[in-house]
Scaffold this active site. Structure first.
Site, short mmCIF file in Angstrom:
data_model
loop_
_atom_site.label_atom_id
_atom_site.label_comp_id
_atom_site.label_asym_id
_atom_site.label_seq_id
_atom_site.Cartn_x
_atom_site.Cartn_y
_atom_site.Cartn_z
N VAL A 59 0.83 -1.20 0.00
CA VAL A 59 0.00 0.00 0.00
C VAL A 59 0.87 1.25 0.00
O VAL A 59 0.58 2.22 -0.70
CB VAL A 59 -0.98 0.00 1.20
N CYS A 60 1.95 1.24 0.75
CA CYS A 60 2.85 2.40 0.78
C CYS A 60 3.47 2.61 -0.59
O CYS A 60 3.52 3.74 -1.09
CB CYS A 60 3.95 2.19 1.83
#
EC number: 1.11.1.24
Length: 166
Positions: A59-60
């Protein structure tokens, strides 16, 4: 302290994000070339602070890619992707992905950025890392938008952050 979740489990941060309409505290972060960067380096530009735990999570990494794509059309705007990852890891990621519209910065030296912005996670498996947040600043470094993502495994609201610049 803000309460957020990590895969549904509650975790907390050391404070609250700066409020809309306030000035942000100055910061000193490390660029991928190991130079120091501060808020003063970006005065006169709109600034999107994309803050996250680690570029080594899916996600990052996606947030950096998405802001890189969306930043290409923004006038007078800098997108700073900030984590406690080492500058070498950030440089490797951006180089491998061909990302040129964002600037990656690290808070690894002293963690003061995360502490002063109230976003350092203080418990749980991500203790000591940054929570997932977006803070948007105008040309005078005043806060015009904030988002503390309530579930750390979810992406931020890119459109709301970027619309705050119009």
């Amino acid at each position: 302290m803000a309460t957020i979740t990590l895969k549904g489990n509650p975790i907390t941060t050391n404070g609250e994000l700066p409020k809309k309409g306030t000035d942000v505290p100055n910061f000193k972060l490390v660029a991928t070339d190991l130079s120091s960067k501060s808020l003063n380096d970006y005065l006169g530009h709109n600034v999107v602070l994309n803050i996250f735990p680690s570029v080594d999570t899916g996600v990052c990494a996606q947030s950096v890619r998405t802001f890189n794509e969306k930043a290409s059309g923004l006038e007078n705007t800098k997108v700073l992707c900030i984590s406690k990852d080492l500058p070498f890891a950030l440089a490797r990621f951006c180089g491998a992905e061909g990302l040129e519209n964002v600037e990656c910065l690290s808070d690894y030296r002293d963690g003061n950025f995360g502490k002063s912005f109230g976003l350092t996670i203080v418990d749980g498996p991500f203790e000591g890392l940054h929570s997932r947040c977006v803070v948007v600043l105008n040309k005078k470094a005043e806060v015009i938008y904030t988002e503390q993502v309530s579930e750390i495994s979810e992406e931020p609201n890119y459109e709301a952050a970027l619309q705050s610049l119009s």
